[in-house]
Design an enzyme around this catalytic site. Structure first.
Site, mmCIF file in Angstrom:
data_model
loop_
_atom_site.group_PDB
_atom_site.id
_atom_site.type_symbol
_atom_site.label_atom_id
_atom_site.label_comp_id
_atom_site.label_asym_id
_atom_site.label_seq_id
_atom_site.Cartn_x
_atom_site.Cartn_y
_atom_site.Cartn_z
ATOM 1 N N LYS A 73 -34.645 34.559 47.908
ATOM 2 C CA LYS A 73 -33.575 34.748 48.890
ATOM 3 C C LYS A 73 -33.354 36.224 49.211
ATOM 4 O O LYS A 73 -33.208 36.593 50.368
ATOM 5 C CB LYS A 73 -32.294 34.113 48.347
ATOM 6 C CG LYS A 73 -31.108 34.196 49.285
ATOM 7 C CD LYS A 73 -31.274 33.264 50.463
ATOM 8 C CE LYS A 73 -30.073 33.255 51.388
ATOM 9 N NZ LYS A 73 -30.470 32.717 52.719
ATOM 10 N N CYS A 106 -19.233 37.629 26.013
ATOM 11 C CA CYS A 106 -18.109 36.695 25.913
ATOM 12 C C CYS A 106 -18.417 35.695 24.808
ATOM 13 O O CYS A 106 -19.451 35.795 24.140
ATOM 14 C CB CYS A 106 -17.896 35.988 27.244
ATOM 15 S SG CYS A 106 -19.218 34.854 27.633
HETATM 16 O O1 M6R Z 1 -30.593 39.126 53.348
HETATM 17 P P1 M6R Z 1 -31.201 39.570 54.637
HETATM 18 O O2 M6R Z 1 -30.507 39.015 55.843
HETATM 19 O O3 M6R Z 1 -31.378 41.053 54.732
HETATM 20 O O4 M6R Z 1 -32.667 38.953 54.622
HETATM 21 C C1 M6R Z 1 -33.594 39.238 55.623
HETATM 22 C C2 M6R Z 1 -34.756 38.297 55.571
HETATM 23 O O5 M6R Z 1 -35.440 38.420 54.348
HETATM 24 C C3 M6R Z 1 -34.309 36.836 55.755
HETATM 25 O O6 M6R Z 1 -33.628 36.648 56.943
HETATM 26 C C4 M6R Z 1 -35.537 35.901 55.724
HETATM 27 O O7 M6R Z 1 -36.328 36.114 56.837
HETATM 28 C C5 M6R Z 1 -35.058 34.445 55.646
HETATM 29 N N1 M6R Z 1 -35.667 33.796 54.510
HETATM 30 C C6 M6R Z 1 -35.400 33.657 56.848
HETATM 31 O O8 M6R Z 1 -34.936 32.351 56.773
#
Ligand code: M6R
Length: 619
Positions: free
Chosen positions: A614, A4
């Site tokens: 995340k 872009c």
């Molecule tokens: O994206 P997801 O729900 O598959 O992730 C699973 C875990 O990695 C996630 O819940 C992780 O345990 C968190 N950081 C906990 O707070």
């Protein structure tokens, strides 16, 4: 990542929105007509380091760009190991998510041809290889063809990858290829985008398109071409509209995303219930394209998930077994495949994932499908790999979750799993319609009960956190649905306050863990209601007495007005009266707040805890 008129700006804002996916280094690469080499800048540490560097010494204007935030897999976080990586002649730059499993072999081959490597990453191997293949194509045809070069490289790689590349000889395109790692296209007007998540481009367009497994894509300002790795055109890429605004992924005045997202717990529950009933109050899951006959025949459920999502599955097990009278197993996704699980066409595998990209969960669901079972995803992210590869999906409508610690997604996952359980009970006739409706009414009351906790217990929780901030370890105990809540509370404290914490079933106390209890040891106990069958309540109270007798400092999560708790616990986080099976939806809230307060008091970044990302897109 973008083709872009303002690629650096788009990349930097996209990286800001995606920083939660990895934050040990960041970098960008730009290309424009007339450039002899791609312009690359990368810095170890948070995105702010890169921003400061770019402010000190700006990059030239460009027509296309790619940007990356990294969570280190190969090679420690450093300026050199940060992405983008460049080809030997500096004309091509790439960014990569995933792990290239045959990188060592490819590297040795390239080294034997004289290629020199400066980083310890698998990505640099792919960059050098892409440069070599691109030059071979120029020799063959007399002109550059980055799209074809990337497809050829994709066919040579094993492991998991999403790779995006730019070439200063073709400064009007960005190309990408994906295998076992996410990639979505943002469809703009006169501009197009690529991202591992729609958050990367939602500020510019809400129109998105999925890129399937083993597909490659080439975007320019006015065109998007998708092919398989052999160059065959793909015409049926699924398009969708992102159902949230960019503002939903902003802090909006809150000190942290985690604080904001905990306060969105009530809305996450309410929105996940929304639109899932007909005029008679029966559950309709139109989006779940699995026939009624199939549902009727389901004789076992296996939940596969990781971390918080697995604890949501454990909560659901208690409810679904009670309502539907079929066994529910909950399995950590990374363990599931390796124990030869018993799967039949009548087994329903439920893959729970906030991000929809957790590689362990993706691999588990693929295994289940290969064995002939149907897979239903409970997911919070549209267009992600897990829902795409499942037979059906039940979306949680929690809105984007940015903080690494999962909070609102947990309550939404429980609600979605409960809806599935009640739907199965409705379809299989294991409960009377009135009973189901009664529970649904109680579920609809839960947002206001959660709100009550947020409004009335936050001060209490903060006070307790101040008192406990120097504690070196915690024990969390619960029974029945309180057990997974204890595990979840413990996980929150570990991951953001870096405190050694053990969560376990309260009944196990006397089988070993009580030996850990010493004078002043903080013990958090989820106490079931004393109403109705109070046998568990009394047992948990006995557990509190036992640890108190050994000097523990006890924090209880208990129902308003519970007289026993007042007598024995040092601190109480109160829950409003609610049915036992629904109590996890409120009980987890003070534990989320507690972990956040502890982390803040210790001066940690609650949204981006160390060593974590995340979305865990590698196995
Ligand atoms: O994206 P997801 O729900 O598959 O992730 C699973 C875990 O990695 C996630 O819940 C992780 O345990 C968190 N950081 C906990 O707070």
């Amino acid at each position: 990542m973008t083709a872009c008129g303002k690629p650096l700006e788009v990349c930097m804002q996209g990286l800001g929105r995606l920083e939660y996916r990895g934050y040990d280094s960041a970098g960008v690469a730009l290309a424009a007509p007339g450039m002899d080499l791609v312009a690359v800048r990368k810095k170890a540490g948070r995105l702010d380091n890169l921003k400061a560097d770019l402010a000190r010494s700006p990059l030239p204007d460009a027509t296309v760009g790619i940007g990356h935030t990294r969570w280190a897999t190969n090679g420690e976080p450093s300026d050199t190991n940060a992405h983008p990586h460049v080809s030997a002649d500096g004309k091509i730059a790439i960014i990569h998510n995933g792990i290239i499993e045959n990188a060592s072999k490819l590297k040795m081959d390239l080294q034997s041809e004289g290629y020199v490597f400066s980083s310890g990453t698998d990505t640099e191997v792919a960059a050098k290889l892409l440069g070599k293949v691109a030059n071979t194509i120029i020799e063959e045809t007399g002109k550059p063809d980055l799209f074809e070069a990337l497809r050829r490289v994709a066919r040579m790689l094993t492991g998991a990858f999403t790779i995006l590349a730019v070439d200063c000889r073709q400064p009007d395109i960005v190309v990408g290829a994906r295998h076992d790692s996410p990639l979505v296209v943002g469809l703009g007007e006169g501009e197009n985008f690529l991202g591992s998540d729609v958050a990367a481009f939602v500020a510019y367009t809400k129109h998105a398109m999925e890129i399937g497994q083993d597909q490659a894509v080439c975007i320019s300002g006015d065109q998007v071409i998708v092919t398989d790795f052999n160059g065959n055109p793909v015409k049926d890429s699924k398009r969708f509209t992102v159902d949230w605004d960019a503002s939903a992924a902003e802090k909006g005045g809150w000190p942290s995303f985690m604080d904001k997202e905990i306060h969105e717990d009530p809305e996450a529950v309410a929105n996940t219930l929304l639109g899932r009933f007909d005029d008679q109050g029966d559950i309709v899951l139109d989006e779940v394209h699995i026939g009624l006959d199939v549902f009727r025949q389901v004789d076992k459920i296996i939940v596969v998930a990781c971390g918080t999502a697995s604890y949501a599955g454990m909560v659901a097990k208690y409810a679904i077994e009670h309502w539907v009278r079929i066994p529910v197993e909950v399995e950590l996704a990374h363990e599931f495949r390796y124990r030869d699980p018993i799967l039949t066409p009548r087994t329903l595998v439920v893959a729970i994932s906030q991000s929809g990209e957790t590689m362990d969960t993706l691999m588990a669901l693929r295994h289940a499908r290969e064995q002939g079972s149907r897979v239903l995803a409970i997911c919070n992210t549209q267009g992600a790999s897990i829902p795409r590869e499942s037979d059906a999906v039940l979306y949680t409508h929690a809105g984007p979750e940015i903080a690494v610690a999962s909070t609102k997604a947990f309550v939404a996952q429980i609600v979605a799993a409960y809806l599935l359980g009640l739907y199965l009970a409705q379809v299989k006739g294991t409960m009377y319609r009135d009973e189901i409706r009664h529970i649904l009414e109680q579920l609809k009351d839960m947002p206001q009960k959660i709100q009550w906790v947020l409004d009335n217990q936050a001060g209490n929780v903060e006070q307790a956190a101040k008192q406990m901030v120097s504690a070196h370890s915690f024990l969390f105990l619960g029974r029945h649905v309180g057990y997974p809540v204890a595990l979840e509370g413990a996980l929150k404290l570990k991951e953001i306050a870096y405190t050694f914490t053990e969560g376990f079933a309260a009944g196990e106390l006397k089988h070993g863990p009580i030996a850990l209890v010493d004078a002043g040891e903080p013990v958090v106990v989820i106490v079931p209601s004393a109403r109705g069958r109070n046998i568990l309540h009394n047992k948990v109270i006995s557990g509190i007495e036992e640890v108190k007798a050994r000097g523990a400092f006890t924090i209880a999560v208990a129902e308003l007005g519970d007289p026993d708790v007042e007598q024995y616990a040092d601190v109480v986080f109160w829950r409003p009266v609610c049915p036992t099976l629904l109590s996890p939806l409120v009980d987890v809230v003070p534990l989320q707040l507690f972990a956040m307060d502890m982390a803040m008091l210790k001066g940690y970044d609650v949204d981006k805890p160390r060593n974590l990302a995340k979305s865990v897109t590698v196995e």
